[in-house]
Design an enzyme around this catalytic site. Structure first.
Site, PDB file in Angstrom:
ATOM      1  N   ASP A  28       0.808  -1.227   0.000  1.00  0.00           N
ATOM      2  CA  ASP A  28       0.000   0.000   0.000  1.00  0.00           C
ATOM      3  C   ASP A  28       0.837   1.270   0.000  1.00  0.00           C
ATOM      4  OD1 ASP A  28      -2.216  -1.704   0.145  1.00  0.00           O
ATOM      5  OD2 ASP A  28      -2.091  -1.763   2.321  1.00  0.00           O
ATOM      6  N   HIS A  47      -4.842  -1.778  -5.605  1.00  0.00           N
ATOM      7  CA  HIS A  47      -4.109  -0.606  -6.088  1.00  0.00           C
ATOM      8  C   HIS A  47      -5.105   0.474  -6.499  1.00  0.00           C
ATOM      9  CE1 HIS A  47      -0.609  -3.513  -7.287  1.00  0.00           C
ATOM     10  NE2 HIS A  47      -0.841  -3.485  -5.998  1.00  0.00           N
TER      11      HIS A  47
HETATM   12  P1  GDP Z   1      -0.758   0.312  -3.530  1.00  0.00           P
HETATM   13  O1  GDP Z   1      -1.356  -0.973  -3.084  1.00  0.00           O
HETATM   14  O2  GDP Z   1       0.716   0.369  -3.246  1.00  0.00           O
HETATM   15  O3  GDP Z   1      -1.063   0.647  -4.966  1.00  0.00           O
HETATM   16  O4  GDP Z   1      -1.394   1.448  -2.623  1.00  0.00           O
HETATM   17  P2  GDP Z   1      -2.969   1.618  -2.243  1.00  0.00           P
HETATM   18  O5  GDP Z   1      -3.686   2.081  -3.452  1.00  0.00           O
HETATM   19  O6  GDP Z   1      -3.474   0.399  -1.580  1.00  0.00           O
HETATM   20  O7  GDP Z   1      -2.881   2.721  -1.119  1.00  0.00           O
HETATM   21  C1  GDP Z   1      -2.373   4.003  -1.360  1.00  0.00           C
HETATM   22  C2  GDP Z   1      -3.469   5.042  -1.076  1.00  0.00           C
HETATM   23  O8  GDP Z   1      -2.894   6.329  -0.982  1.00  0.00           O
HETATM   24  C3  GDP Z   1      -4.517   5.141  -2.182  1.00  0.00           C
HETATM   25  O9  GDP Z   1      -5.776   5.395  -1.606  1.00  0.00           O
HETATM   26  C4  GDP Z   1      -4.052   6.330  -3.015  1.00  0.00           C
HETATM   27  O10 GDP Z   1      -5.124   6.990  -3.697  1.00  0.00           O
HETATM   28  C5  GDP Z   1      -3.489   7.229  -1.942  1.00  0.00           C
HETATM   29  N1  GDP Z   1      -2.382   8.099  -2.372  1.00  0.00           N
HETATM   30  C6  GDP Z   1      -1.439   7.850  -3.313  1.00  0.00           C
HETATM   31  N2  GDP Z   1      -0.515   8.838  -3.323  1.00  0.00           N
HETATM   32  C7  GDP Z   1      -0.892   9.715  -2.369  1.00  0.00           C
HETATM   33  C8  GDP Z   1      -0.319  10.929  -1.866  1.00  0.00           C
HETATM   34  O11 GDP Z   1       0.746  11.380  -2.282  1.00  0.00           O
HETATM   35  N3  GDP Z   1      -1.000  11.562  -0.876  1.00  0.00           N
HETATM   36  C9  GDP Z   1      -2.160  11.085  -0.350  1.00  0.00           C
HETATM   37  N4  GDP Z   1      -2.731  11.763   0.624  1.00  0.00           N
HETATM   38  N5  GDP Z   1      -2.718   9.934  -0.788  1.00  0.00           N
HETATM   39  C10 GDP Z   1      -2.082   9.247  -1.776  1.00  0.00           C
HETATM   40  P1  IMO Z   2      -0.893  -4.228  -2.221  1.00  0.00           P
HETATM   41  O1  IMO Z   2      -0.462  -4.752  -3.582  1.00  0.00           O
HETATM   42  C1  IMO Z   2      -1.050  -4.755   2.131  1.00  0.00           C
HETATM   43  C2  IMO Z   2      -0.745  -8.902   3.592  1.00  0.00           C
HETATM   44  C3  IMO Z   2      -1.992  -9.323   4.337  1.00  0.00           C
HETATM   45  C4  IMO Z   2      -1.378 -10.326   5.311  1.00  0.00           C
HETATM   46  C5  IMO Z   2      -0.292 -11.002   4.489  1.00  0.00           C
HETATM   47  C6  IMO Z   2      -0.687 -12.341   3.882  1.00  0.00           C
HETATM   48  O2  IMO Z   2      -2.197  -3.541  -2.236  1.00  0.00           O
HETATM   49  O3  IMO Z   2       0.204  -3.454  -1.587  1.00  0.00           O
HETATM   50  P2  IMO Z   2      -2.323 -13.011   1.880  1.00  0.00           P
HETATM   51  O4  IMO Z   2      -3.794 -12.787   1.694  1.00  0.00           O
HETATM   52  O5  IMO Z   2      -1.474 -12.429   0.812  1.00  0.00           O
HETATM   53  O6  IMO Z   2      -1.988 -14.458   2.131  1.00  0.00           O
HETATM   54  O7  IMO Z   2      -1.969 -12.236   3.261  1.00  0.00           O
HETATM   55  O8  IMO Z   2       0.028 -10.091   3.446  1.00  0.00           O
HETATM   56  N1  IMO Z   2      -0.972  -8.346   2.237  1.00  0.00           N
HETATM   57  C7  IMO Z   2      -1.034  -7.046   1.958  1.00  0.00           C
HETATM   58  N2  IMO Z   2      -0.982  -5.961   2.758  1.00  0.00           N
HETATM   59  N3  IMO Z   2      -1.145  -4.588   0.791  1.00  0.00           N
HETATM   60  C8  IMO Z   2      -1.169  -5.685  -0.026  1.00  0.00           C
HETATM   61  O9  IMO Z   2      -1.139  -5.582  -1.366  1.00  0.00           O
HETATM   62  C9  IMO Z   2      -1.140  -6.975   0.550  1.00  0.00           C
HETATM   63  N4  IMO Z   2      -1.158  -8.222   0.041  1.00  0.00           N
HETATM   64  C10 IMO Z   2      -1.039  -9.058   1.076  1.00  0.00           C
HETATM   65  O10 IMO Z   2      -2.598  -8.232   4.998  1.00  0.00           O
HETATM   66  O11 IMO Z   2      -0.745  -9.645   6.364  1.00  0.00           O
HETATM   67 MG    MG Z   3      -2.837  -1.637  -1.778  1.00  0.00          MG
END
Ligand code: GDP
Ligand code: IMO
Ligand code: MG
Length: 430
Positions: A13, A41
């Site tokens: 994340d 994502h």
């Molecule tokens: P990923 O799994 O690595 O793609 O990340 P996620 O999408 O799960 O979580 C990142 C969150 O942060 C999302 O809700 C994005 O819209 C938000 N986000 C991304 N860049 C920024 C930033 O620079 N500032 C803020 N406040 N939010 C951001």
């Molecule tokens: P993105 O791509 C955050 C974590 C789960 C758990 C561990 C194992 O959005 O960054 P699983 O279901 O994969 O067997 O769970 O890994 N986990 C993540 N945490 N972002 C993710 O993906 C994750 N994918 C798996 O929370 O601790």
């Molecule tokens: Mg994510």
């Protein structure tokens, strides 16, 4: 053009989706190489919020061919739902390709994930419950069903019958659960197979040819380095190769064809699920970060655990990925802080260390040693150049780059594409 891997440097994340989307504007291919729909994502384009779980985020760019490569485990039900939703929102989904070697995630994987987790009690991993571990376990034990078999109705039927007999024995005799019905699964899943069949191809060949033709390829890492099955905080990890090297394993693209690795990390730290997290803040500051960063899981909605930036962990992951440069995200979330802390060392059994321990029991004992820096106390979400950032924000960035021994090429100050400050344009060239 270039082949660039985007990889998360902590526990997921980190806003990989946003950085991949940014690069995808000039790319020809965006390739998911690991994991499954445990990923979430988020991408924001023109006030529209898109949440991706299996489909590569590059699909939002008309010129990009999205690829789901060999190393991914694909849940056909989730994939079908995601495609239907994207179509409804006017996104062209016809360009997507799926590797014939990708493994298929079926209902018994999901059921076994939840049964295994419940049986572990306080040793549970806190999985997303999506069946990821059991599906990769089948792949490694050479009993999984691959896409090429799934889209052949006769082969799929036969493999499903054989496998389900063994899975039902485990479900009923080991866990006391209810058996699953092969007919019902077949009837539902053969429709997904028909839908996916036209997308299935030899994606390794496709990417090799594209690379020879100088295409620009972005490898979209899912999860992150500390969730990697080998290099992460085992057993509190996911079951795939999340590090940059996974891009080669999971696509069939050789290491010499990768030009650059962009490591993505937040200006602080988060984790979802169980496992040690040295800089975790179980206090008002942690709550404030969660509130300002909207730190709730994209996939499960769980509140994310929040803490200070951990330079010991990021120095390790920057190295293990061969990171060319860092994209530092969500810097705006720290706007209200009077003081910021960066973890420079751990204290373990009375000794100061800067090496990230590979043993989770040792990591659990790590007490973070912090350095304090002044906050900038100003809204930076509208700033578009590095020069215009407050002096204390620049100081914070410089100290992080110094401690993790890796330059910063991008700073993100908001969810939107335009809230992206480029420090080193060459690193982002496709
Ligand atoms: P990923 O799994 O690595 O793609 O990340 P996620 O999408 O799960 O979580 C990142 C969150 O942060 C999302 O809700 C994005 O819209 C938000 N986000 C991304 N860049 C920024 C930033 O620079 N500032 C803020 N406040 N939010 C951001
Ligand atoms: P993105 O791509 C955050 C974590 C789960 C758990 C561990 C194992 O959005 O960054 P699983 O279901 O994969 O067997 O769970 O890994 N986990 C993540 N945490 N972002 C993710 O993906 C994750 N994918 C798996 O929370 O601790
Ligand atoms: Mg994510």
């Amino acid at each position: 053009m270039a082949n660039v891997v985007v990889v998360g440097l902590l526990w997921g994340d980190e806003a990989k989706g946003k950085i991949v989307d940014y690069l995808a504007q000039d790319a020809d291919y965006v390739v998911r190489y690991n994991g499954g729909n445990n990923a979430g994502h988020t991408v924001v384009v023109d006030d529209q919020v898109y949440k991706f779980h299996t489909v590569p985020v590059g699909i939002l760019n008309g010129g990009v061919s999205p690829i789901i490569a060999d190393g991914v485990v694909l849940d056909p039900q989730v994939f079908a739902g995601e495609i239907a939703e994207l179509k409804e929102r006017g996104v062209d989904t016809g360009r997507i390709k799926v590797s014939a070697n990708a493994h298929v995630l079926l209902p018994y994987h999901r059921l076994l994930d939840s049964l295994e987790e419940s049986s572990k009690g306080d040793k549970k991993i806190g999985t997303t419950g999506r069946g990821i571990g059991p599906c990769y376990a089948d792949k490694i034990s050479r009993t999984g069903i691959r896409m090429s078999e799934f889209i052949d109705p006769e082969v799929f039927r036969k493999r499903l019958n054989d496998i389900l007999k063994r899975k039902n024995a485990i479900i009923t005799q080991v866990y006391g659960g209810d058996p699953l019905d092969a007919d019902a699964i077949y009837e539902e899943y053969k429709a997904y197979a028909e839908m996916i069949a036209p997308c299935v191809t030899n994606t390794a060949r496709l990417l090799f040819d594209a690379s020879q033709a100088c295409a620009g390829i972005v490898f979209e890492g899912a999860h992150a380095s500390l969730l990697d099955i080998d290099h992460g905080t085992y057993p509190y990890v996911t079951s795939s190769h999340c590090v940059a090297g996974g891009a080669c394993i999971g696509t069939g693209v050789g290491p010499t064809m990768i030009d650059r690795v962009i490591g993505v990390v937040k200006a602080y730290a988060t984790r979802v699920g169980e496992g040690p997290f040295p800089t975790e803040l179980n206090d008002e500051t942690g709550d404030l970060i969660r509130k300002c960063g909207n730190e709730y899981g994209t996939t499960t909605g769980r509140p994310r655990r929040c803490g200070w930036f951990d330079s010991v962990a990021v120095k390790f992951t920057a190295a293990v990925n061969g990171t060319s440069a860092i994209a530092l995200t969500l810097l705006d979330v720290l706007d209200q802080m009077d003081t910021l802390k960066i973890c420079t060392h751990y204290e373990i059994d009375g000794k100061r260390v800067r090496e990230f321990p590979s043993d989770v029991e040792v990591l659990a004992k790590a007490v973070p040693v912090y350095e304090e820096l002044p906050g900038w106390k100003q809204d930076i979400s509208g700033i578009s150049t590095f020069d215009a950032l407050p002096a204390n924000a620049k100081r914070y960035l410089a100290r992080i780059a110094e401690l993790v021994e890796t330059p910063i090429c991008v700073v993100s100050v908001g969810r939107k594409r335009e809230q992206t400050i480029i420090l080193d344009p060459e690193m982002l060239e496709m």
